[in-house]
Scaffold this motif. Structure first.
Motif, PDB file in Angstrom:
ATOM      1  N   ILE A  29     -32.893  57.907   4.823  1.00  0.00           N
ATOM      2  CA  ILE A  29     -33.069  57.514   3.484  1.00  0.00           C
ATOM      3  C   ILE A  29     -32.647  58.601   2.407  1.00  0.00           C
ATOM      4  N   PRO A  30     -33.245  59.805   2.217  1.00  0.00           N
ATOM      5  CA  PRO A  30     -33.059  60.691   1.377  1.00  0.00           C
ATOM      6  C   PRO A  30     -31.332  61.293   1.157  1.00  0.00           C
ATOM      7  N   ILE A  31     -30.953  61.487   2.341  1.00  0.00           N
ATOM      8  CA  ILE A  31     -29.633  61.971   2.367  1.00  0.00           C
ATOM      9  C   ILE A  31     -28.450  61.111   2.054  1.00  0.00           C
ATOM     10  N   ASN A  32     -28.851  60.062   2.400  1.00  0.00           N
ATOM     11  CA  ASN A  32     -27.825  58.741   2.058  1.00  0.00           C
ATOM     12  C   ASN A  32     -28.055  58.479   0.731  1.00  0.00           C
ATOM     13  N   MET A  33     -29.193  58.320  -0.174  1.00  0.00           N
ATOM     14  CA  MET A  33     -29.351  58.015  -1.373  1.00  0.00           C
ATOM     15  C   MET A  33     -28.545  59.187  -2.074  1.00  0.00           C
ATOM     16  N   ILE A  34     -28.658  60.693  -1.749  1.00  0.00           N
ATOM     17  CA  ILE A  34     -28.082  61.601  -2.253  1.00  0.00           C
ATOM     18  C   ILE A  34     -26.309  61.486  -2.376  1.00  0.00           C
ATOM     19  N   LYS A  35     -25.997  61.054  -1.122  1.00  0.00           N
ATOM     20  CA  LYS A  35     -24.258  61.365  -0.915  1.00  0.00           C
ATOM     21  C   LYS A  35     -23.887  60.042  -1.600  1.00  0.00           C
ATOM     22  N   GLY A  36     -24.607  58.885  -1.428  1.00  0.00           N
ATOM     23  CA  GLY A  36     -24.119  57.525  -2.031  1.00  0.00           C
ATOM     24  C   GLY A  36     -23.993  57.492  -3.419  1.00  0.00           C
ATOM     25  N   SER A  37     -25.110  58.457  -3.958  1.00  0.00           N
ATOM     26  CA  SER A  37     -25.047  58.134  -5.689  1.00  0.00           C
ATOM     27  C   SER A  37     -24.908  59.410  -6.300  1.00  0.00           C
ATOM     28  N   MET A  38     -24.514  60.476  -5.641  1.00  0.00           N
ATOM     29  CA  MET A  38     -24.268  61.637  -6.579  1.00  0.00           C
ATOM     30  C   MET A  38     -23.312  61.832  -7.475  1.00  0.00           C
ATOM     31  N   ILE A  39     -22.030  61.136  -7.006  1.00  0.00           N
ATOM     32  CA  ILE A  39     -20.925  61.253  -7.735  1.00  0.00           C
ATOM     33  C   ILE A  39     -21.218  60.147  -9.227  1.00  0.00           C
ATOM     34  N   LEU A  40     -21.782  58.959  -8.795  1.00  0.00           N
ATOM     35  CA  LEU A  40     -22.038  57.915  -9.798  1.00  0.00           C
ATOM     36  C   LEU A  40     -22.910  58.602 -10.984  1.00  0.00           C
ATOM     37  N   TYR A  41     -23.904  59.318 -10.392  1.00  0.00           N
ATOM     38  CA  TYR A  41     -25.171  59.888 -11.156  1.00  0.00           C
ATOM     39  C   TYR A  41     -24.539  61.180 -11.845  1.00  0.00           C
ATOM     40  N   TYR A  42     -23.930  61.968 -11.423  1.00  0.00           N
ATOM     41  CA  TYR A  42     -23.545  63.219 -12.146  1.00  0.00           C
ATOM     42  C   TYR A  42     -22.217  63.151 -12.912  1.00  0.00           C
ATOM     43  N   VAL A  43     -21.124  62.713 -12.085  1.00  0.00           N
ATOM     44  CA  VAL A  43     -19.862  62.330 -12.681  1.00  0.00           C
ATOM     45  C   VAL A  43     -19.586  61.377 -13.668  1.00  0.00           C
ATOM     46  N   ASP A  44     -20.127  60.252 -13.352  1.00  0.00           N
ATOM     47  CA  ASP A  44     -19.797  58.873 -13.984  1.00  0.00           C
ATOM     48  C   ASP A  44     -20.617  58.731 -15.242  1.00  0.00           C
ATOM     49  N   ILE A  45     -21.968  59.038 -14.690  1.00  0.00           N
ATOM     50  CA  ILE A  45     -22.934  59.018 -16.031  1.00  0.00           C
ATOM     51  C   ILE A  45     -23.256  60.093 -16.748  1.00  0.00           C
ATOM     52  N   LEU A  46     -23.339  61.180 -16.188  1.00  0.00           N
ATOM     53  CA  LEU A  46     -23.810  62.409 -16.768  1.00  0.00           C
ATOM     54  C   LEU A  46     -22.854  63.157 -17.423  1.00  0.00           C
TER      55      LEU A  46
END
Length: 470
Positions: free
Chosen positions: A27-44
């Motif tokens: 659960i933790p690592i797949n949330m990280i890998k699955g959302s890191m681009i959306l969170y940091y690149v696309d939103i932030l």
């Protein structure tokens, strides 16, 4: 009941109690890998070039610390076992770092945002490596016979798929609709807190339930440099490791890019990733039962090769999808191939570990799995370079600067790159050979003279020869 003069057999760990740990670690690592681009690149708004540099750096660091963590685990001697202390320490640390990873202060930008991303990305990956080196090492130890091992592996992959439904398919809905919006970050923090708490409880339960064999802790402690030298001289380490990396890197690209593929390539809200990922994972769960039966009939190696080919073909269909319906249709084939790799890849690796223990007389599963993890850590470098290439070829630099055709950019990222990798892996798998038999554990009673041994997997006449130790 044990015979007079013999030591009682160690208490066995029920397969489901071990297998459920995969739910907590996934659960933790797949949330990280699955959302890191959306969170940091696309939103932030983190620039993809900075993202790529960080991914290369943390992949190098992670490749170096993995063997050290595995070796320290192999050398650990406590009354609680070798693996359990590391699991109990790593679980809360990973949960805390994941929450921090998705809690970047809104005021951060530029170098401050980059440093926050880099520090917590590296820490999350390090604690995930700590957990998985120890959790993975328990599989051959707790289940020395391949029949039991296949059952335990099938169960744990099933738990992993359930975790993926939550951490990948449900996450976009939670982060962008239930707890937040398409353009805010609050939903990510709330979701990370919930996932972190669930993962912590599950991993601790699994660790306390595992019954490690005391005989492993009484063996001579392996020496790091000597062990590393022995591993790198093993041809199977390179052939299996590099071939498996083609699959691991391809799926890392898929998991990290699926939400932006839905947003840009399909032109849909990110929350629709729930349906695409959900179907892929549901198909994987159902197919896992079928693949396990194929393994029993044809052997792990034959099945592994077939699954590789199916997975490669599936990415071609995904490239040509134009809407959610056609993407789901292609996703069915992705799920079938992925499920086959889940059912077989760890069994191939476990055979290599068995052969190493039989040849060298030392159980160093932690170091060996961490050495295999070196190839997996290449996915950080490749995903970073792949994302950076979107800026070079398509002008996608961030959500604030998506370029002229971000839809084509993420078709290439999610489909073309994984297709090339898995096609290479499918060809290479044809030339891989692994031991066919699982060496019996030293403290296990051999079968009686009139008790038949398990027959080799049925299949073509030359298949057994291909898997036999050379």
């Amino acid at each position: 009941m044990s015979q007079p003069g013999t030591a009682p057999a160690p208490e066995r760990t029920p397969a489901w109690r071990y297998a459920i740990g995969m739910f907590g670690t996934s659960i933790p690592i797949n949330m990280i890998k699955g959302s890191m681009i959306l969170y940091y690149v696309d939103i932030l708004g983190l620039d993809v070039r900075a993202y790529g540099v960080v991914m290369v750096i943390y992949a190098v660091i992670d490749a170096l610390d993995n063997p050290v963590l595995g070796h320290l685990s192999d050398r650990t001697r406590t009354r609680f076992g070798r693996r359990r202390p590391w699991l109990l320490v790593g679980a809360p640390m990973l949960a805390a770092c994941m929450i921090a990873f998705f809690s970047a202060p809104a005021s951060l930008e530029g170098m401050g945002l980059l440093l926050w991303f880099a520090v917590f990305a590296i820490l999350c990956e390090a604690f995930d490596s700590m957990l998985n080196a120890n959790y993975g090492a328990l599989l051959p130890e707790l289940f020395p016979q391949e029949r039991d091992r296949a059952v335990a592996n099938g169960l744990r992959q099933g738990f992993q798929l359930v975790a993926l439904v939550i951490s990948l398919a449900v996450t976009p809905l939670l982060t962008t609709q239930v707890f937040g919006t398409e353009d805010s970050t609050q939903g990510f923090q709330t979701t990370a807190i919930i996932y972190g708490a669930v993962a912590l409880v599950v991993i601790v339960f699994m660790a306390l339930s595992a019954r490690e064999s005391p005989r492993y802790s009484t063996r001579e402690r392996p020496v790091l440099l000597r062990s590393v030298w022995s591993i790198v001289r093993n041809p199977m380490f390179w052939t299996v490791g590099l071939t498996g990396a083609c699959y691991g890197i391809a799926m890392a690209l898929v998991l990290s890019g699926i939400q932006l593929y839905v947003r840009y390539s399909l032109g849909l809200p990110v929350g629709n990733a729930l349906y695409l990922q959900g179907i892929v994972i549901l198909v994987s769960v159902v197919a896992l039962v079928l693949w396990t039966r194929v393994v029993a009939r044809r052997g792990a190696l034959w099945t592994w090769r077939l699954a590789f080919a199916i997975l490669a073909a599936s990415f071609a269909g995904l490239f040509f999808a134009t809407d959610l319906v056609t993407a789901i249709a292609a996703g069915v084939l992705v799920g079938a191939g992925w499920s086959g790799m889940l059912a077989t890849n760890d069994l191939i690796v476990a055979r290599v570990l068995d052969a190493d223990a039989a040849r060298n007389g030392q159980h160093r599963e932690g170091l060996f799995l961490s050495a295999f993890g070196f190839f997996g850590r290449l996915n950080g470098i490749v995903t970073g370079l792949a994302l950076t290439s979107l800026g070079v070829f398509f002008g996608y630099n961030s959500g604030d600067d998506p370029g002229a055709d971000p839809g084509l950019a993420f078709r290439v990222y999610l489909c073309v790159y994984p297709f090339v990798l898995t096609a290479i892996g499918a060809v290479a798998a044809r030339f891989v050979s692994v031991p066919i038999e699982t060496p019996p554990a030293a403290d296990e009673t051999p079968p009686a003279a009139d008790e038949p041994l398990d027959p080799p997997p049925a299949g073509p006449a030359d298949e057994s020869a291909a898997e036999r130790p050379r």
